[in-house]
Design a protein around this motif. Structure first.
Motif, mmCIF file in Angstrom:
data_model
loop_
_atom_site.group_PDB
_atom_site.id
_atom_site.type_symbol
_atom_site.label_atom_id
_atom_site.label_comp_id
_atom_site.label_asym_id
_atom_site.label_seq_id
_atom_site.Cartn_x
_atom_site.Cartn_y
_atom_site.Cartn_z
ATOM 1 N N SER A 74 51.404 39.339 29.156
ATOM 2 C CA SER A 74 52.523 38.480 29.727
ATOM 3 C C SER A 74 52.385 38.448 31.220
ATOM 4 O O SER A 74 51.313 39.174 32.007
ATOM 5 C CB SER A 74 53.595 39.651 29.426
ATOM 6 O OG SER A 74 53.611 40.707 30.187
ATOM 7 N N GLN A 75 53.428 37.901 31.896
ATOM 8 C CA GLN A 75 53.064 37.848 33.313
ATOM 9 C C GLN A 75 53.505 39.205 33.973
ATOM 10 O O GLN A 75 52.866 39.695 35.021
ATOM 11 C CB GLN A 75 54.089 36.898 33.983
ATOM 12 C CG GLN A 75 53.956 35.318 33.931
ATOM 13 C CD GLN A 75 54.844 34.336 34.280
ATOM 14 O OE1 GLN A 75 56.144 34.971 34.525
ATOM 15 N NE2 GLN A 75 54.507 33.297 34.407
ATOM 16 N N ARG A 76 54.388 40.098 33.406
ATOM 17 C CA ARG A 76 54.682 41.311 33.687
ATOM 18 C C ARG A 76 53.357 42.178 33.542
ATOM 19 O O ARG A 76 53.062 43.000 34.556
ATOM 20 C CB ARG A 76 55.770 41.791 33.042
ATOM 21 C CG ARG A 76 56.378 43.012 33.415
ATOM 22 C CD ARG A 76 57.410 43.779 32.788
ATOM 23 N NE ARG A 76 58.607 42.838 32.523
ATOM 24 C CZ ARG A 76 59.347 42.288 33.569
ATOM 25 N NH1 ARG A 76 59.329 43.207 34.793
ATOM 26 N NH2 ARG A 76 60.329 41.627 33.693
ATOM 27 N N GLN A 77 52.614 42.022 32.614
ATOM 28 C CA GLN A 77 51.440 42.973 32.441
ATOM 29 C C GLN A 77 50.596 42.528 33.446
ATOM 30 O O GLN A 77 49.823 43.315 34.143
ATOM 31 C CB GLN A 77 50.819 42.482 30.982
ATOM 32 C CG GLN A 77 51.464 43.279 29.934
ATOM 33 C CD GLN A 77 51.277 42.806 28.580
ATOM 34 O OE1 GLN A 77 51.010 41.768 28.265
ATOM 35 N NE2 GLN A 77 51.009 43.958 27.844
ATOM 36 N N LEU A 78 50.415 41.148 33.781
ATOM 37 C CA LEU A 78 49.231 41.009 34.924
ATOM 38 C C LEU A 78 50.060 41.430 36.099
ATOM 39 O O LEU A 78 49.076 41.931 37.031
ATOM 40 C CB LEU A 78 49.138 39.699 35.136
ATOM 41 C CG LEU A 78 48.420 39.016 36.102
ATOM 42 C CD1 LEU A 78 46.933 39.521 36.178
ATOM 43 C CD2 LEU A 78 48.158 37.410 36.258
ATOM 44 N N ALA A 79 51.196 41.321 36.497
ATOM 45 C CA ALA A 79 51.657 41.921 37.868
ATOM 46 C C ALA A 79 51.583 43.258 37.960
ATOM 47 O O ALA A 79 50.984 43.594 38.787
ATOM 48 C CB ALA A 79 53.356 41.606 37.758
ATOM 49 N N GLU A 80 51.731 44.106 36.881
ATOM 50 C CA GLU A 80 51.465 45.558 36.852
ATOM 51 C C GLU A 80 49.920 45.768 37.345
ATOM 52 O O GLU A 80 49.800 46.750 38.155
ATOM 53 C CB GLU A 80 51.936 46.234 35.644
ATOM 54 C CG GLU A 80 53.478 46.334 35.428
ATOM 55 C CD GLU A 80 53.639 46.865 34.044
ATOM 56 O OE1 GLU A 80 52.971 47.302 33.430
ATOM 57 O OE2 GLU A 80 54.836 46.516 33.890
ATOM 58 N N ALA A 81 49.165 45.142 36.680
ATOM 59 C CA ALA A 81 47.833 45.404 36.763
ATOM 60 C C ALA A 81 47.259 44.989 38.245
ATOM 61 O O ALA A 81 46.219 45.647 38.677
ATOM 62 C CB ALA A 81 46.785 44.423 36.046
ATOM 63 N N LYS A 85 54.825 41.483 41.715
ATOM 64 C CA LYS A 85 56.026 41.633 40.947
ATOM 65 C C LYS A 85 55.803 40.483 40.063
ATOM 66 O O LYS A 85 55.201 39.600 40.156
ATOM 67 C CB LYS A 85 57.204 41.224 41.729
ATOM 68 C CG LYS A 85 57.247 42.506 42.702
ATOM 69 C CD LYS A 85 58.792 42.636 43.419
ATOM 70 C CE LYS A 85 58.746 43.864 44.106
ATOM 71 N NZ LYS A 85 60.079 43.977 44.616
ATOM 72 N N GLN A 86 56.539 40.306 38.878
ATOM 73 C CA GLN A 86 56.417 39.402 37.948
ATOM 74 C C GLN A 86 56.900 38.064 38.368
ATOM 75 O O GLN A 86 56.087 37.052 38.117
ATOM 76 C CB GLN A 86 57.410 39.598 36.517
ATOM 77 C CG GLN A 86 57.248 38.583 35.553
ATOM 78 C CD GLN A 86 58.310 37.400 35.777
ATOM 79 O OE1 GLN A 86 59.329 37.719 36.217
ATOM 80 N NE2 GLN A 86 57.883 36.377 35.469
ATOM 81 N N THR A 100 47.795 34.306 49.395
ATOM 82 C CA THR A 100 46.698 34.599 50.589
ATOM 83 C C THR A 100 45.423 34.947 49.801
ATOM 84 O O THR A 100 45.507 35.480 48.687
ATOM 85 C CB THR A 100 47.230 35.832 51.484
ATOM 86 O OG1 THR A 100 47.543 36.785 50.534
ATOM 87 C CG2 THR A 100 48.515 35.585 52.215
ATOM 88 N N LEU A 101 44.335 35.010 50.805
ATOM 89 C CA LEU A 101 43.035 35.566 49.961
ATOM 90 C C LEU A 101 43.092 36.940 49.412
ATOM 91 O O LEU A 101 42.683 37.270 48.117
ATOM 92 C CB LEU A 101 41.827 35.490 51.074
ATOM 93 C CG LEU A 101 40.643 35.629 50.474
ATOM 94 C CD1 LEU A 101 40.318 34.770 49.233
ATOM 95 C CD2 LEU A 101 39.557 35.467 51.527
ATOM 96 N N PRO A 102 43.529 37.880 49.963
ATOM 97 C CA PRO A 102 43.785 39.343 49.387
ATOM 98 C C PRO A 102 44.445 39.118 48.042
ATOM 99 O O PRO A 102 44.181 40.223 47.193
ATOM 100 C CB PRO A 102 44.465 39.955 50.546
ATOM 101 C CG PRO A 102 44.319 39.329 51.813
ATOM 102 C CD PRO A 102 44.129 37.807 51.507
ATOM 103 N N VAL A 103 45.604 38.502 47.988
ATOM 104 C CA VAL A 103 46.275 38.522 46.648
ATOM 105 C C VAL A 103 45.590 37.779 45.798
ATOM 106 O O VAL A 103 45.333 38.087 44.390
ATOM 107 C CB VAL A 103 47.696 37.609 47.012
ATOM 108 C CG1 VAL A 103 48.252 37.252 45.573
ATOM 109 C CG2 VAL A 103 48.551 38.381 47.718
ATOM 110 N N VAL A 104 44.698 36.587 45.922
ATOM 111 C CA VAL A 104 43.646 36.018 44.905
ATOM 112 C C VAL A 104 42.745 37.063 44.813
ATOM 113 O O VAL A 104 42.344 37.095 43.458
ATOM 114 C CB VAL A 104 42.996 34.876 45.814
ATOM 115 C CG1 VAL A 104 41.985 34.338 44.938
ATOM 116 C CG2 VAL A 104 44.171 33.599 45.967
ATOM 117 N N LEU A 105 42.182 37.814 45.376
ATOM 118 C CA LEU A 105 41.323 38.859 45.130
ATOM 119 C C LEU A 105 41.835 39.883 44.268
ATOM 120 O O LEU A 105 41.335 40.355 43.040
ATOM 121 C CB LEU A 105 40.732 39.593 46.261
ATOM 122 C CG LEU A 105 39.817 38.715 47.047
ATOM 123 C CD1 LEU A 105 39.328 39.411 48.365
ATOM 124 C CD2 LEU A 105 38.538 37.733 46.472
#
Length: 140
Positions: A74-81, A85-86, A100-105
């Motif tokens: 789920s989006q929530r599971q990806l956000a946690e990993a 935030k979801q 930003t690039l750090p978020v993409v990484l």
């Protein structure tokens, strides 16, 4: 060819591509929701630059969605990993923001994916592309 309409999200100025005639949230609508903008023609330089950034956001949105759903997350599971935030994942998947690039990484690490960012100038025109693919071990 997918017939699309542009709609503005409530409270934002970012356009969102929605498959016309498809129920929002349906698998068919989601599969065709990230249609790239055609930037050829007589657009002003400013409009063309904006369209290229929007296409980059659409590329990233589709890649994140595809990799997340392939994992069954789920989006929530990806956000946690990813330590996010979801709502941020939702905005990225809707191409409402270009992170930003750090978020993409962080997303790539969470999804165990490789990121390729290409900035190309062909005939003086700028093209920006994002690609996220599973690492070879993750894909096997």
């Amino acid at each position: 060819m997918t017939d699309t309409t542009k709609k503005a999200e409530a409270g934002t100025s970012a356009p969102r591509t929605v498959a016309a005639g498809k129920a929002r949230g349906s698998a068919e609508a989601r599969a065709s929701a990230h249609t790239r903008l055609n930037v050829t023609g007589t657009l002003s330089a400013e409009a063309q630059a904006g369209a290229e950034w929007m296409n980059a956001a659409l590329d990233l949105a589709q890649a994140v969605y595809d990799l997340r759903t392939a994992k069954g997350w789920s989006q929530r599971q990806l956000a946690e990993a990813a330590g996010m935030k979801q709502g941020a994942i939702s905005r990225i998947e809707q191409a409402g923001t270009l992170p930003t690039l750090p978020v993409v990484l962080r997303l790539a690490d969470a999804l165990d994916a490789k990121v390729v960012i290409v900035v190309d100038r062909d005939n003086g025109e700028k093209a920006i592309e994002f690609t996220m693919t599973p690492h070879a071990a993750a894909a096997a």
